[in-house]
Design a protein around this motif. Sequence first.
Motif, short mmCIF file in Angstrom:
data_model
loop_
_atom_site.label_atom_id
_atom_site.label_comp_id
_atom_site.label_asym_id
_atom_site.label_seq_id
_atom_site.Cartn_x
_atom_site.Cartn_y
_atom_site.Cartn_z
N VAL A 171 5.35 20.96 -0.99
CA VAL A 171 4.98 19.58 -1.34
C VAL A 171 3.48 19.47 -1.55
CG1 VAL A 171 4.93 17.19 -0.53
CG2 VAL A 171 6.98 18.57 -0.19
N ALA A 172 2.71 20.14 -0.69
CA ALA A 172 1.25 20.10 -0.83
C ALA A 172 0.82 20.73 -2.15
CB ALA A 172 0.61 20.82 0.35
N ARG A 173 1.45 21.82 -2.51
CA ARG A 173 1.10 22.50 -3.76
C ARG A 173 1.49 21.67 -4.98
NH1 ARG A 173 3.92 26.48 -2.98
NH2 ARG A 173 5.56 26.33 -4.55
N MET A 174 2.64 20.99 -4.92
CA MET A 174 3.11 20.19 -6.05
C MET A 174 2.40 18.85 -6.13
SD MET A 174 5.22 22.42 -7.15
CE MET A 174 6.16 21.68 -8.47
N GLN A 175 1.74 18.44 -5.05
CA GLN A 175 0.98 17.18 -5.00
C GLN A 175 1.83 15.97 -5.44
OE1 GLN A 175 -2.33 16.14 -3.88
NE2 GLN A 175 -1.70 17.91 -2.69
N VAL A 176 2.95 15.80 -4.76
CA VAL A 176 3.81 14.64 -4.98
C VAL A 176 4.03 13.91 -3.65
CG1 VAL A 176 5.01 15.59 -6.99
CG2 VAL A 176 5.89 16.07 -4.68
N PRO A 177 4.34 12.63 -3.69
CA PRO A 177 4.64 11.92 -2.46
C PRO A 177 5.83 12.56 -1.73
CG PRO A 177 4.27 10.36 -4.23
CD PRO A 177 4.33 11.72 -4.86
N TYR A 178 5.79 12.48 -0.40
CA TYR A 178 6.80 13.12 0.44
C TYR A 178 7.35 12.10 1.42
CZ TYR A 178 8.78 16.30 3.98
OH TYR A 178 9.60 16.94 4.87
N ILE A 179 8.67 11.95 1.41
CA ILE A 179 9.33 11.06 2.37
C ILE A 179 9.73 11.89 3.57
CG2 ILE A 179 11.24 9.47 2.77
CD1 ILE A 179 11.23 8.98 -0.31
N LEU A 180 9.09 11.59 4.68
CA LEU A 180 9.28 12.32 5.94
C LEU A 180 10.29 11.56 6.79
CD1 LEU A 180 8.33 14.45 8.12
CD2 LEU A 180 6.58 12.76 8.76
N MET A 181 11.51 12.08 6.87
CA MET A 181 12.54 11.39 7.65
C MET A 181 12.69 12.02 9.02
SD MET A 181 16.52 10.50 6.79
CE MET A 181 17.22 11.76 7.87
N HIS A 182 13.05 11.20 10.00
CA HIS A 182 13.33 11.70 11.34
C HIS A 182 14.80 12.10 11.46
CE1 HIS A 182 14.62 11.53 15.56
NE2 HIS A 182 13.45 12.08 15.78
N PHE A 202 15.09 8.23 -20.04
CA PHE A 202 14.12 7.26 -19.52
C PHE A 202 12.85 8.00 -19.07
CE2 PHE A 202 18.49 6.09 -18.31
CZ PHE A 202 18.67 5.01 -19.17
N PRO A 203 11.99 8.36 -20.02
CA PRO A 203 10.81 9.19 -19.69
C PRO A 203 9.89 8.57 -18.65
CG PRO A 203 11.15 9.07 -22.06
CD PRO A 203 12.08 8.07 -21.46
N GLY A 204 9.89 7.26 -18.51
CA GLY A 204 9.00 6.62 -17.54
C GLY A 204 9.59 6.45 -16.16
N ALA A 205 10.82 6.90 -15.97
CA ALA A 205 11.48 6.70 -14.66
C ALA A 205 10.80 7.51 -13.57
CB ALA A 205 12.95 7.08 -14.77
N VAL A 206 10.74 6.93 -12.37
CA VAL A 206 10.24 7.63 -11.19
C VAL A 206 11.45 8.15 -10.42
CG1 VAL A 206 8.98 7.45 -9.02
CG2 VAL A 206 8.16 6.23 -11.05
N ILE A 207 11.58 9.48 -10.36
CA ILE A 207 12.73 10.10 -9.71
C ILE A 207 12.31 10.74 -8.39
CG2 ILE A 207 14.51 11.88 -9.88
CD1 ILE A 207 14.44 11.58 -12.88
N SER A 208 13.04 10.40 -7.35
CA SER A 208 12.90 11.04 -6.06
C SER A 208 14.08 11.99 -5.89
CB SER A 208 12.91 9.98 -4.95
OG SER A 208 13.16 10.56 -3.69
N THR A 247 -0.64 2.35 -2.29
CA THR A 247 -0.15 2.89 -3.56
C THR A 247 0.45 4.28 -3.34
OG1 THR A 247 -2.29 3.87 -4.11
CG2 THR A 247 -1.84 1.63 -4.96
N LEU A 248 1.30 4.70 -4.30
CA LEU A 248 1.83 6.05 -4.33
C LEU A 248 1.52 6.64 -5.70
CD1 LEU A 248 5.41 5.41 -2.86
CD2 LEU A 248 3.41 6.29 -1.63
N ASN A 249 0.96 7.85 -5.71
CA ASN A 249 0.65 8.53 -6.97
C ASN A 249 1.80 9.46 -7.31
OD1 ASN A 249 -0.32 9.97 -9.13
ND2 ASN A 249 -2.33 10.36 -8.25
N CYS A 250 2.64 9.01 -8.25
CA CYS A 250 3.84 9.76 -8.65
C CYS A 250 3.56 10.51 -9.94
CB CYS A 250 5.02 8.81 -8.81
SG CYS A 250 5.41 7.90 -7.30
N GLY A 274 0.81 10.87 -11.57
CA GLY A 274 -0.01 10.10 -12.49
C GLY A 274 0.44 8.67 -12.67
N LYS A 275 1.69 8.37 -12.35
CA LYS A 275 2.16 6.98 -12.40
C LYS A 275 1.95 6.37 -11.02
CE LYS A 275 5.96 3.94 -13.61
NZ LYS A 275 7.25 3.80 -14.33
N ILE A 276 1.20 5.28 -10.97
CA ILE A 276 0.86 4.66 -9.69
C ILE A 276 1.86 3.55 -9.36
CG2 ILE A 276 -0.93 3.50 -8.36
CD1 ILE A 276 -1.63 6.36 -9.25
N LEU A 277 2.52 3.69 -8.22
CA LEU A 277 3.41 2.64 -7.73
C LEU A 277 2.68 1.83 -6.68
CD1 LEU A 277 6.93 4.30 -7.23
CD2 LEU A 277 6.13 2.89 -9.13
#
Length: 285
Positions: A142-153, A100-106, A13-16, A18-21
Motif C-alpha cells: 500500500v505504501a509503494r502504491m500510494q493509495v488510501p488504505y482502509i484499516l479494519m479491525h 466509467f473512467p472517473g469512478a473511484v474503485i476500492s 480529504t483522500l487522494n485517490c 490524483g482524484k481528491i475526495l
Amino acid sequence: MESKDKFFRKKSTLNCRGKILSLDKPLVMGILNVTPDSFYAGSRLSSPDEVVQRAKSMLEDGADILDLGGYSSRPGAADVSTAEELDRVIPAIEAIMQAFPGAVISVDTFRAEVAEASVKAGASIINDISGGNLDEAMFETVARMQVPYILMHMRGTPQTMNSLTDYQDLVLDVLDELQVKVAQLKSLGVNDIILDPGFGFAKTVDQNFELMHRLEELRVLELPLLVGVSRKSMTYKYLGIDQSEALAGTIALNTIALGKGADILRVHDVKETKQTIQLYTKVTH
C-alpha cells in the motif's frame, strides 16, 4: 459537537490516484460482490456485465466509491485461492474503468498481490478486512502504491473470527490494536488511512451494539471513520427478520453512526443511504 470537531482534527480529504475526495460531507461506498457466496444474496454478481450494470445504477444513485470484492468475508466463508480472486476482481475493475473512467474503485482484499494488481488495473483504494494480519506484505505494498488504505479491525480469519470475541474492554482493545497498525502504516509513508472498527468481525451481536454506542471514542485517532453495518446480523438477528427486510434497520444504524462521526458508509443500498445523508446534513448543518 462543534467543539469536538475542532478538538479532533482528522484528515479532510483522500487522494485517490490524483482524484481528491472531500470528507466535508459523509461519503457513500456501494458494495459490489463478484462472489457466489456473499452473505447478502442481493449483492452477488457473476459477470463483468452484471458488475457494470450495478456500478452504473450505484453511480447514478450517488455512490462516491465502489467497493469491489472477490472473496466473501462472511463468517465461515470458504477459502478462495489468490488466482481465483484475481480472476474475479481484475476483469470487473477493467470493465468498470472502461465504462466509467472517473469512478473511484476500492478493492476489498487482504492479499497484497491482489491489491497491487487491482491498483494497476485502475482501483484507487485498498479495503483490507484483516488490517494487515493475513498478509505481511500488505502494508509495504500500500505504501509503494500510494493509495488510501482502509484499516479494519478483525481477529483471526473469516473462518475463525467468531471464536475470538473475548475483550477486556471492547472499544479500548479495538483502539489499542488499531493504533499499533496506524503507527506501522505511518512509518512506511502511507498518507491516507481510514479506520473501520469491523462490525461483525470477531464481535458478537451485543458487542456490535456496544461498539456503535461508543463509536465516537475512535475519533481520538484523528482519522476518517468508515462504518459498515449494511444488512448485517446486528440488524436482522436482533430484530428477528430476514436480511431482505433489513433496510430500515440499516438506515437507523447508519443515522446513529453519522451522529457519532462516521465519514464513509459502506452499504448495499446507495440511493436510500444518500437520501439519509441529505436529510441528516440538512438537520445538523
